[in-house]
Design an enzyme around this catalytic site. Structure first.
Site, mmCIF file in Angstrom:
data_model
loop_
_atom_site.group_PDB
_atom_site.id
_atom_site.type_symbol
_atom_site.label_atom_id
_atom_site.label_comp_id
_atom_site.label_asym_id
_atom_site.label_seq_id
_atom_site.Cartn_x
_atom_site.Cartn_y
_atom_site.Cartn_z
ATOM 1 N N ASP A 108 0.866 -1.166 0.000
ATOM 2 C CA ASP A 108 0.000 0.000 0.000
ATOM 3 C C ASP A 108 0.915 1.231 0.000
ATOM 4 O O ASP A 108 2.114 1.109 0.284
ATOM 5 C CB ASP A 108 -0.882 -0.030 1.253
ATOM 6 N N ASP A 155 -0.065 5.173 0.981
ATOM 7 C CA ASP A 155 -0.220 6.141 2.069
ATOM 8 C C ASP A 155 -0.184 5.475 3.430
ATOM 9 O O ASP A 155 -0.881 4.483 3.678
ATOM 10 C CB ASP A 155 -1.536 6.901 1.920
#
Length: 269
Positions: free
Chosen positions: A12, A14
């Site tokens: 991922d 952020d």
């Protein structure tokens, strides 16, 4: 053609690779350049604060996605890119966790492909992936018609769709998902984490921490943002352009305020 049994590490973006969100950081350069007013900058900060406090739960993220879609309708993509490309590299670069950069380098040294999966827009994720030396990136794609965002989302790289993207890449590239890795901070990425044999929770939200603890998934703490250029010498200062995604929700709103305001001023002038 990739050989069967190849290994990928899915990340991922952020709060997993990048500390916090780039949204707050965008407010200052946009304000300095006169593209947004102080009210819009404060709105951006408040929106990001609410997002952080609420966590990236499905209801919050879906609400932000709908708001972003509405805000971006009619947005001149070339104009936004021209505004943001001058500052985005400096904004994103210092936010990269040292631990994430080191982990990415370790996976590459082990011969693993590094794949970034993000709900943030393709326009920002792909260049950031290049900066990090990732193999590939899959991100949210907004529909563009005649150089402007139509307000429709072509592909929303979120939740179950991230897991689907990982499976699709595995089928195309011969990844053995049982030996693959996945890293995320958000409980919305549990479907992705369940897809691989080596899931890791990074700075997890409350629900993901609970699930990770119950299932025995390792929990990692990343806490040292570092300038990427000091960590990865081969990376270049390639221009990075703004994506339209959940991670940049507040920046999207702030920039749209600036674009709308400038258009009104031009018409009135």
């Amino acid at each position: 053609m990739e050989s069967a049994g190849a290994v990928a590490a899915f990340f991922d973006l952020d709060k997993t690779i990048i500390a916090s969100s780039s949204a707050l950081a965008f407010s200052k350069p946009l304000l300095r350049q006169g593209l947004i007013n102080r009210r819009a900058a404060l709105r951006s900060a408040y929106a990001q604060l609410m997002f952080s406090l609420a966590g990236a739960d499905e209801q919050t993220t879906e609400r932000l996605r709908a708001q972003i879609s509405a805000l971006c309708a009619g947005w001149d993509v070339a104009q936004v890119r021209a505004v943001v490309e001058e500052t985005l590299h400096d904004v994103v670069d210092p936010l990269v966790y040292a631990e994430a950069a080191e982990l990415i380098e370790k996976h590459k040294a082990d011969g693993h492909d590094v794949i970034i999966l993000s709900a943030t827009g393709q326009e920002v994720v792909a260049p950031v992936a290049d900066m990090l030396g990732a193999t590939h990136a899959v991100a949210t794609r907004m529909e563009i018609v005649d150089g402007r965002y139509s307000g429709e989302v072509e592909f929303y790289c979120y939740g179950q769709e991230k897991a689907n993207a990982a499976r699709k890449l595995a089928a195309e590239r011969g990844y053995d998902l049982d030996t693959c890795f996945a890293y995320s901070d958000s409980s919305t990425d549990i479907p992705l984490l369940e897809t691989v044999g080596n899931p890791f929770a990074v700075n997890p939200d409350k629900l993901l921490r609970k699930v990770a603890t119950e299932r025995g998934w390792p929990i990692l703490t990343f806490s040292r943002p570092v300038t990427l250029r000091s960590r990865i010498p081969q990376s270049t200062a390639a221009a990075v352009v703004l994506g339209v995604g959940v991670g940049a929700a507040a920046a999207v709103g702030a920039t749209w305020y600036g674009v709308r305001r400038r258009k009104r001023e031009n018409r009135n002038g």
